[in-house]
Design a protein around this motif. Structure first.
Motif, PDB file in Angstrom:
ATOM      1  N   TYR A  75       0.841  -1.194   0.000  1.00  0.00           N
ATOM      2  CA  TYR A  75       0.000   0.000   0.000  1.00  0.00           C
ATOM      3  C   TYR A  75       0.875   1.242   0.000  1.00  0.00           C
ATOM      4  N   SER A  76       0.264   2.350  -0.354  1.00  0.00           N
ATOM      5  CA  SER A  76       0.937   3.646  -0.317  1.00  0.00           C
ATOM      6  C   SER A  76      -0.087   4.715   0.017  1.00  0.00           C
ATOM      7  N   VAL A  77       0.301   5.663   0.843  1.00  0.00           N
ATOM      8  CA  VAL A  77      -0.572   6.774   1.217  1.00  0.00           C
ATOM      9  C   VAL A  77       0.190   8.079   0.998  1.00  0.00           C
ATOM     10  N   LYS A  78      -0.443   9.028   0.334  1.00  0.00           N
ATOM     11  CA  LYS A  78       0.194  10.311   0.055  1.00  0.00           C
ATOM     12  C   LYS A  78      -0.726  11.470   0.427  1.00  0.00           C
ATOM     13  N   HIS A  79      -0.171  12.435   1.168  1.00  0.00           N
ATOM     14  CA  HIS A  79      -0.889  13.682   1.460  1.00  0.00           C
ATOM     15  C   HIS A  79      -0.522  14.698   0.383  1.00  0.00           C
ATOM     16  N   ILE A  80      -1.523  15.272  -0.253  1.00  0.00           N
ATOM     17  CA  ILE A  80      -1.277  16.336  -1.223  1.00  0.00           C
ATOM     18  C   ILE A  80      -1.581  17.664  -0.533  1.00  0.00           C
ATOM     19  N   SER A  81      -0.579  18.492  -0.453  1.00  0.00           N
ATOM     20  CA  SER A  81      -0.630  19.686   0.385  1.00  0.00           C
ATOM     21  C   SER A  81      -1.631  20.731  -0.080  1.00  0.00           C
ATOM     22  N   VAL A  82      -1.973  21.594   0.860  1.00  0.00           N
ATOM     23  CA  VAL A  82      -2.863  22.717   0.563  1.00  0.00           C
ATOM     24  C   VAL A  82      -2.258  23.599  -0.520  1.00  0.00           C
ATOM     25  N   THR A 103       3.221   5.415  -8.439  1.00  0.00           N
ATOM     26  CA  THR A 103       4.653   5.537  -8.735  1.00  0.00           C
ATOM     27  C   THR A 103       5.490   5.020  -7.579  1.00  0.00           C
ATOM     28  N   HIS A 104       5.082   5.360  -6.367  1.00  0.00           N
ATOM     29  CA  HIS A 104       5.806   4.908  -5.182  1.00  0.00           C
ATOM     30  C   HIS A 104       5.869   3.384  -5.125  1.00  0.00           C
ATOM     31  N   LEU A 105       4.732   2.737  -5.361  1.00  0.00           N
ATOM     32  CA  LEU A 105       4.694   1.275  -5.317  1.00  0.00           C
ATOM     33  C   LEU A 105       5.463   0.667  -6.485  1.00  0.00           C
ATOM     34  N   ASP A 106       5.327   1.280  -7.644  1.00  0.00           N
ATOM     35  CA  ASP A 106       6.034   0.796  -8.824  1.00  0.00           C
ATOM     36  C   ASP A 106       7.546   0.904  -8.615  1.00  0.00           C
ATOM     37  N   ASP A 107       7.998   2.002  -8.041  1.00  0.00           N
ATOM     38  CA  ASP A 107       9.421   2.203  -7.782  1.00  0.00           C
ATOM     39  C   ASP A 107       9.962   1.184  -6.777  1.00  0.00           C
ATOM     40  N   ARG A 108       9.082   0.704  -5.903  1.00  0.00           N
ATOM     41  CA  ARG A 108       9.484  -0.300  -4.918  1.00  0.00           C
ATOM     42  C   ARG A 108       9.469  -1.711  -5.499  1.00  0.00           C
ATOM     43  N   GLY A 109       9.030  -1.826  -6.738  1.00  0.00           N
ATOM     44  CA  GLY A 109       8.997  -3.131  -7.381  1.00  0.00           C
ATOM     45  C   GLY A 109       7.728  -3.907  -7.160  1.00  0.00           C
ATOM     46  N   GLU A 110       6.697  -3.238  -6.618  1.00  0.00           N
ATOM     47  CA  GLU A 110       5.409  -3.901  -6.436  1.00  0.00           C
ATOM     48  C   GLU A 110       4.706  -3.984  -7.793  1.00  0.00           C
TER      49      GLU A 110
END
Length: 212
Positions: A75-82, A103-110
């Motif tokens: 899993y991946s969780v991202k906060h997109i700022s104000v 992208t985060h998960l893909d970069d980790r090889g998931e």
């Protein structure tokens, strides 16, 4: 206890197809980030508490979060700022969050072969097949799991902010940045903070001329 229901454990019948669900939290809030989560659950996974996070009370969401974390493949969780929300718009920011999670998960090889997105907006990712599903967070486990992660992560952040003395009056520990009467009154009385979405609240302050 909420009514027991079981969502669909997968969109594709083929268990060799790895699905990833995406959802967001905080899109309509007046303050705080929009939070996006992407989650891969085991094919066919079902549990009564894994459903639209809005249908769970706080105690149930906490339990559901633990179930997701114990069972999720990735899993991946991202906060997109104000600031990002204000420099683009809420839809674009949400789409950016979706892309960032994937992208985060893909970069980790998931690896994932199919993307399930709550709602009707998605611009695709790396040519991977996808489906947008309105109300998907109460139809498919993977989207519901993402919903739960996004909601609990964002709630935790807003509670942390509410504990800071300068933000106490806004009641973010309970309203999580949404436009409750108490929150709106606090904005009118105390003005906006750096955590408020200026474009979302400008109409509230038109009479006081206190945007900042």
């Amino acid at each position: 206890m909420s009514t027991k229901i079981l969502l669909k454990g997968s969109y594709n019948k083929d268990s060799s197809i790895t699905e990833i669900g995406i959802d967001e939290a905080g899109r309509g809030a007046l303050a705080g980030p929009v939070t996006v989560a992407a989650c891969i659950m085991p094919h066919g996974f079902q549990h009564p508490l894994i459903k639209d996070s809005k249908l769970l009370n706080e105690k149930e969401r906490k339990a559901a979060r633990e179930i997701v974390l114990e069972n999720a493949i990735a899993y991946s969780v991202k906060h997109i700022s104000v600031s990002r929300i204000e420099s683009t718009n809420i839809l674009r920011s949400t789409l950016i969050g979706m892309n960032d999670c994937l992208t985060h998960l893909d970069d980790r090889g998931e690896e994932f072969d199919f993307i399930l997105v709550d709602g009707d907006q998605f611009h695709g990712f790396a040519g991977i097949p996808f489906e947008t599903i309105v109300g998907g967070d109460n139809k498919y486990t993977s989207i519901a799991a993402a919903s739960i992660l996004a909601k609990t992560e964002r709630d935790s952040l807003m509670k942390e902010l509410s504990e800071m003395e300068e933000f106490e009056q806004y009641g973010w520990n309970s309203n999580k940045g949404y436009g409750t009467k108490q929150h709106i009154n606090a904005i009118k009385e105390s003005g906006a903070t750096s955590h408020h979405r200026h474009s979302f609240i400008s109409h509230i302050l038109t009479t006081s001329n206190e945007l900042f």
